[in-house]
Scaffold this active site. Structure first.
Site, PDB file in Angstrom:
ATOM      1  N   ASP A   1      15.617 -14.051  71.038  1.00  0.00           N
ATOM      2  CA  ASP A   1      14.798 -15.225  71.305  1.00  0.00           C
ATOM      3  C   ASP A   1      14.668 -16.069  70.046  1.00  0.00           C
ATOM      4  O   ASP A   1      14.856 -17.281  70.067  1.00  0.00           O
ATOM      5  CB  ASP A   1      13.417 -14.764  71.769  1.00  0.00           C
ATOM      6  CG  ASP A   1      12.679 -15.881  72.455  1.00  0.00           C
ATOM      7  OD1 ASP A   1      11.452 -15.882  72.376  1.00  0.00           O
ATOM      8  OD2 ASP A   1      13.332 -16.741  73.053  1.00  0.00           O
TER       9      ASP A   1
ATOM     10  N   ASP B   1       8.260 -15.050  79.150  1.00  0.00           N
ATOM     11  CA  ASP B   1       7.296 -14.522  78.179  1.00  0.00           C
ATOM     12  C   ASP B   1       6.295 -13.631  78.864  1.00  0.00           C
ATOM     13  O   ASP B   1       6.011 -12.517  78.416  1.00  0.00           O
ATOM     14  CB  ASP B   1       6.549 -15.676  77.500  1.00  0.00           C
ATOM     15  CG  ASP B   1       7.453 -16.494  76.610  1.00  0.00           C
ATOM     16  OD1 ASP B   1       7.277 -17.709  76.542  1.00  0.00           O
ATOM     17  OD2 ASP B   1       8.340 -15.891  75.999  1.00  0.00           O
TER      18      ASP B   1
END
Lengths: 281, 109
Positions: A119, A200
């Protein structure tokens, strides 16, 4: 597993760049459909078995049908904001449950760590796929797919050149997340409020869920929970400072993992010993 | 979706679509076993229909909200009756009861 996620992220960005919108939409609809119906069906079955309740097929069919259809309408079309948020949270939780249940023990932890690193790389590097996705969306001045984003508040201001600082997180269906802050004073419609990518949510939930399932102790779970919240606050702070797309995963997940392992190995034996010797602090 | 930002006609269209339960305004799907959709309709448009000061489309919105409410209550009644009947008579129905069951509790006949 990691390579699958990387490949899919790049694939999605390529599709977006070449405007294959129908394909993306179709894929999103299919996956959310599957999640709403199939996973909730399995979850409901498990719940009923645990509580040893009798349930008949017609009632279950009604419940799942209602839940699924209203969910599809809320997420992909229009619906009350709170309901949409509730559905997105429910989907993330279901997805996290699936991950927790079907991934082997160590794989889950390794995947969490690897995804945070990915990420970080994917969002901050200039050639990162997620960053390209966000920038392309901003260039074309269109909102990113609603099915992938959780927004905390939606206020459309038409015609105001109000320099609103807003954070736009995007997330991939495969679970990449980044928190984006775009500064767009000249856009005709602006969105305020924080938007967080769904991926997330899923990975936060996976972390806390695994802590709860394998830690076996409320201290560990609570510590992870607090760690993730602190990480999220820090990320939002950084967002306010940098005003760019930011990866939402790394900080929280790092904190969460650190807290989990340290609590598990250090705090628990300590507390157990204290309790065994009846020594209260 | 923030209701205040929509102009009145759009609110009416939205309410109607929620009532009929479909996107293309074809009546067929409307009553497709979706009491939850009607509940959402009622809750979401309640303030619009009954609390806010009058405007042109409000009357129609009121009708839609009332009809949705009625439909929802009807479905609740039907479902409650069915669930009570099923839970009560499940054991006595023997094979049919088992066939209809999604989960069968252990240890209880």
């Amino acid at each position: 597993m990691i390579s699958v996620i990387v490949v899919m992220t790049i694939f999605l960005v390529v599709l977006y760049k070449y405007r294959c919108y129908k394909f993306i939409h179709g894929w999103l609809i299919l996956s959310s459909l599957m999640m709403l119906f199939w996973f909730s069906f399995m979850y409901l079955g498990e719940v009923f078995k645990t509580y040893n309740l009798a349930m008949d097929y017609p009632t279950v069919a009604m419940i799942i049908w209602n839940f699924g259809v209203v969910g599809m309408i809320c997420i992909h079309w229009k619906g009350p904001l709170q309901l949409q948020q509730a559905y997105l949270i429910a989907i993330s939780a279901l997805m996290a449950l699936v991950f927790i249940k079907y991934l082997p023990e160590w794989s889950a932890w390794v995947i969490l760590g690897a995804i945070s690193v990915y990420d970080l790389v994917a969002v901050l590097c200039p050639k990162g796929p997620l960053r390209m996705l966000v920038e392309t969306a901003q260039e074309r001045n269109e909102p990113i797919f609603p099915a992938l984003i959780y927004s905390s508040a939606m206020i459309w201001m038409v015609g105001m050149a109000n320099p609103a600082r807003h954070a736009e997180p995007t997330n991939q269906d495969t679970g990449m997340f980044c928190l984006i802050s775009a500064y767009n004073p000249l856009a005709l419609t602006m969105l305020r409020g924080v938007k967080l990518g769904l991926g997330d949510f899923i990975f936060y939930s996976v972390l806390v869920g695994k802590a709860a399932a394998t830690g076996g102790d409320w201290n560990t779970t609570l510590a992870c929970f607090v760690a993730i919240l602190i990480g999220l606050c820090l990320t939002l702070l950084l967002l306010a400072i940098f005003k760019k797309a930011l990866p939402a995963l790394p900080i929280s997940i790092t904190f969460g993992l650190v807290f989990y392992f340290s609590t598990d190995n250090l705090v628990r034996p300590f507390m157990d010993n204290l309790a065994a010797h009846q020594f209260y602090i | 979706m923030n209701l205040e930002r929509l102009p009145n006609e759009e609110k009416l269209t939205l309410c109607r679509k929620y009532y009929f339960g479909n996107v293309y305004n074809v009546c067929v799907w409307g009553f497709a076993f979706l009491p939850f959709l009607w509940l959402v309709n009622v809750v979401w448009f309640f303030k619009e229909a009954f609390v806010k000061p009058t405007y042109t489309e409000q009357l129609q919105i009121k009708t839609y909200v009332k009809c949705s409410g009625l439909g929802f209550l009807l479905w609740v009644a039907v479902l409650t009756t069915w669930i009570t009947i099923f839970q009560h008579f499940r054991a006595e129905w023997g094979e049919v009861g088992d066939y209809l069951s999604f989960t069968i509790p252990l240890g209880i006949p």
